[in-house]
Write an enzyme that holds these catalytic residues in place. Structure first.
Site, short mmCIF file in Angstrom:
data_model
loop_
_atom_site.label_atom_id
_atom_site.label_comp_id
_atom_site.label_asym_id
_atom_site.label_seq_id
_atom_site.Cartn_x
_atom_site.Cartn_y
_atom_site.Cartn_z
CD GLU A 37 51.96 -22.50 -83.76
OE1 GLU A 37 51.66 -23.68 -84.01
OE2 GLU A 37 52.29 -21.69 -84.64
CB CYS B 266 50.87 -30.36 -80.56
SG CYS B 266 52.40 -29.68 -81.16
P1 NAP Z 1 47.84 -25.84 -71.22
O1 NAP Z 1 47.25 -26.48 -70.02
O2 NAP Z 1 46.93 -25.17 -72.17
O3 NAP Z 1 48.92 -24.80 -70.67
C1 NAP Z 1 49.71 -24.05 -71.54
C2 NAP Z 1 50.15 -22.79 -70.85
O4 NAP Z 1 49.01 -21.98 -70.62
C3 NAP Z 1 50.79 -23.03 -69.48
O5 NAP Z 1 51.81 -22.10 -69.28
C4 NAP Z 1 49.62 -22.77 -68.54
O6 NAP Z 1 50.00 -22.36 -67.25
C5 NAP Z 1 48.98 -21.60 -69.25
N1 NAP Z 1 47.61 -21.34 -68.85
C6 NAP Z 1 46.68 -22.21 -68.40
N2 NAP Z 1 45.53 -21.55 -68.13
C7 NAP Z 1 45.75 -20.24 -68.41
C8 NAP Z 1 44.96 -19.06 -68.34
N3 NAP Z 1 43.70 -19.10 -67.93
N4 NAP Z 1 45.52 -17.88 -68.70
C9 NAP Z 1 46.79 -17.82 -69.13
N5 NAP Z 1 47.60 -18.91 -69.23
C10 NAP Z 1 47.07 -20.10 -68.87
O7 NAP Z 1 48.72 -26.89 -72.05
P2 NAP Z 1 49.82 -27.91 -71.51
O8 NAP Z 1 49.14 -29.03 -70.84
O9 NAP Z 1 50.91 -27.18 -70.81
O10 NAP Z 1 50.46 -28.38 -72.90
C11 NAP Z 1 49.88 -29.35 -73.68
C12 NAP Z 1 49.06 -28.76 -74.80
O11 NAP Z 1 49.87 -27.91 -75.61
C13 NAP Z 1 48.55 -29.83 -75.74
O12 NAP Z 1 47.22 -29.52 -76.10
C14 NAP Z 1 49.48 -29.72 -76.93
O13 NAP Z 1 48.94 -30.21 -78.14
C15 NAP Z 1 49.71 -28.25 -76.98
N6 NAP Z 1 50.93 -27.93 -77.74
C16 NAP Z 1 50.82 -27.34 -78.96
C17 NAP Z 1 51.96 -27.07 -79.71
C18 NAP Z 1 51.90 -26.43 -81.06
O14 NAP Z 1 52.91 -25.90 -81.50
N7 NAP Z 1 50.78 -26.46 -81.76
C19 NAP Z 1 53.21 -27.39 -79.20
C20 NAP Z 1 53.27 -27.98 -77.94
C21 NAP Z 1 52.14 -28.23 -77.21
P3 NAP Z 1 50.13 -23.43 -66.03
O15 NAP Z 1 51.20 -24.37 -66.43
O16 NAP Z 1 50.49 -22.56 -64.89
O17 NAP Z 1 48.78 -24.09 -65.91
#
Ligand code: NAP
Length: 481
Positions: free
Chosen positions: A255, A289
């Site tokens: 997602e 998102c």
């Molecule tokens: P993110 O930077 O991709 O992080 C999401 C999760 O992934 C966090 O728990 C992060 O941990 C973890 N993560 C990062 N690098 C990783 C790796 N190499 N291996 C495993 N896990 C890893 O996203 P965000 O900034 O938290 O959230 C914003 C994004 O989420 C936006 O792009 C938004 O559109 C998307 N989103 C999508 C939906 C949907 O349902 N489609 C809903 C909400 C948000 P850390 O926090 O420790 O870095």
């Protein structure tokens, strides 16, 4: 003493194999609004990851046989407990995520709904009976198809809905009998730790839920471990698609992000479209998102729409997320606000007009409306994830559909028109996971199938749909003797 200071004294352990563990490097969770320490949380170590996976594998032998009425009961208990602690959760979300308290309360209400729907779905995981008399040689045979839980899963969630998106992973997993190893976002782990206490108390067995506030990099061990049978990830496209490559034989649900389009035709109720576009673009500082980012307005009513839209944006109150009157709080970090302001500046330098906003103070970014932008500007072609919206005119409705599709993302789109022919053409042609007719793309009710196409992801959530993805069909063919 401020709320942040009151909570600052609290240190949270993590839930591992039925125990609350306070080992590993401590790290501070800070308010994105004023940088005050909200709480201290421990980073699990490599051995904790190993213990969590072992526990999830072992507990699956219990949960896979747990009858549906028991799973339903646990899910219902969780919903009730979250509802009973509504204000505590709302304040926690406001503190750790910087979400305005009134928006945070709405997230808690959605989470209660999510758990309640999961409780209903837990007793509706139906199968199929198949006649096999389609050819003479098998005329007496028949078959059953039942859904079985896939096994222990790894779930990873982002910062922006620290309670409800966690529910979207755990609740369907519990509904099916899958066990869970969860990694919450480092910026917002507290809501998930509070929720874990509730799930444990509701009777979900020891080891069947493990919550590890790991760093992103450390969480990759979970993604690549073959004992975990499914990865369910919500977060950025960049991280999500990379993790899919590391997931081996696992099932994968992604997602991911978006830069959703909104089409507002001349026959729409412009006041309503303007009102909804303010909510869709600026709620939680545009950090959803499905925030409506690219508004396309039919040319003959473009000026009229701006006259309804921009003053409403200017009236939004920017400030402290704990105040009831705040509409737009901080972005999740100052560096994210700096990035958003840079993208706005860059667009303005290349010819865009800033109709309102454009400035930032610390992590607070003013609600910003831009026009005279071009598709290749970063505010349009990437995910700005900030309170920044572009508004552009169009002449032909289907040209507007094409412009919405001119994006690497495809999560949801909003269409305001009363012309059913155009509405159905838009539904048919828009390359997205969901079209919202008569509202902004930001609309979501938690049981609907939710997810994207293109860079926005893979698979669907929304309890029944997540349950499908967390179960495997198994066939039984019967040859009566
Ligand atoms: P993110 O930077 O991709 O992080 C999401 C999760 O992934 C966090 O728990 C992060 O941990 C973890 N993560 C990062 N690098 C990783 C790796 N190499 N291996 C495993 N896990 C890893 O996203 P965000 O900034 O938290 O959230 C914003 C994004 O989420 C936006 O792009 C938004 O559109 C998307 N989103 C999508 C939906 C949907 O349902 N489609 C809903 C909400 C948000 P850390 O926090 O420790 O870095």
């Amino acid at each position: 003493m401020s709320d942040a200071a009151t909570i600052a004294t609290k240190t949270y352990g993590f839930l591992l194999d039925g125990q609350w563990v306070s080992e590993g490097e401590p790290f501070e969770v800070k308010s994105p609004y004023d940088g005050s320490v909200v709480a201290t949380v421990h980073r699990p170590r490599a051995r904790h990851i190993e213990t969590a996976i072992d526990a999830a594998v072992r507990a699956f032998e219990t949960t896979r046989h747990m009858p549906a009425y028991q799973r339903q009961h646990i899910l219902g208990e969780v919903a009730e407990s979250v509802a009973a602690r509504r204000e505590e959760f709302a304040r926690t979300i406001a503190l750790e995520a910087g979400k305005p308290i009134k928006t945070a309360r709405f997230e808690v209400d959605r989470a209660v709904f999510t758990w309640n729907v999961a409780a209903e779905e837990a007793v509706r995981i139906y199968g199929e009976w198949l006649p096999l008399d389609a050819q003479a040689s098998t005329k007496d045979r028949w078959a059953l198809v039942r859904r079985y839980p896939v096994g222990p899963i790894v779930a990873i969630t982002p910062f922006n809905f620290p309670l409800n998106l966690v529910g979207h992973k755990w609740a369907p997993a519990i509904a099916t009998g899958c066990t869970i190893v969860h990694k919450p976002a480092s910026q917002t782990p507290i809501s998930s730790l509070l929720l874990a206490g509730i799930v444990e108390h509701a009777g979900w067995p020891a080891g069947a839920l493990n919550v590890l506030p790991l760093s992103g990099r450390d969480a990759e061990t979970l993604v690549s471990d073959d004992r975990l049978k499914k990865l369910t990830f919500t977060g950025s496209a960049e991280v999500g698609w990379r993790l899919k490559q590391k997931a081996g034989k696992k099932r994968v649900t992604l997602e991911l992000g978006g830069n959703a389009g909104v089409i507002i035709h001349h026959d729409a109720d412009l006041e309503n479209a303007a009102e909804r576009s303010v909510a869709g673009g600026f709620s939680y500082a545009g950090q959803s998102c499905i925030s409506g980012r690219r508004i396309l307005e039919e040319k003959s009513v473009y000026e009229k729409f701006l006259a309804a839209f921009v003053p409403r944006v200017q009236r939004l109150k920017l400030g402290d997320p704990l105040e009831d009157s705040t509409d737009v709080g901080p972005m999740i970090s100052e560096s994210d606000a700096v990035r958003a302001a840079q993208w706005v500046e860059e667009a303005a330098a290349a010819g865009a007009t800033v109709l309102c906003g454009g400035q930032r103070r610390g992590s607070l970014m003013e609600p910003t409306v831009l026009t005279r932008t071009r598709p290749e500007m970063r505010v349009n072609c990437l995910e700005v994830f900030a309170p920044v919206v572009t508004v552009e005119p169009y002449t032909d409705f289907m040209e507007a559909v094409k412009r919405v599709n001119d994006s690497s993302f495809g999560l949801q789109a909003g269409v305001f028109t009363r012309d059913l022919t155009l509405a159905f053409a838009a539904y048919d042609q828009l390359d997205v996971g969901g079209v919202i007719l008569g509202d902004v793309p930001t609309f979501r009710i938690d049981h609907m199938p939710y997810g994207g196409v293109k860079d926005s992801g893979l698979g669907r959530e929304g309890l029944r749909y997540a349950i499908e993805e967390m179960t495997e069909r198994k066939l039984l063919v019967v040859n009566p003797q």
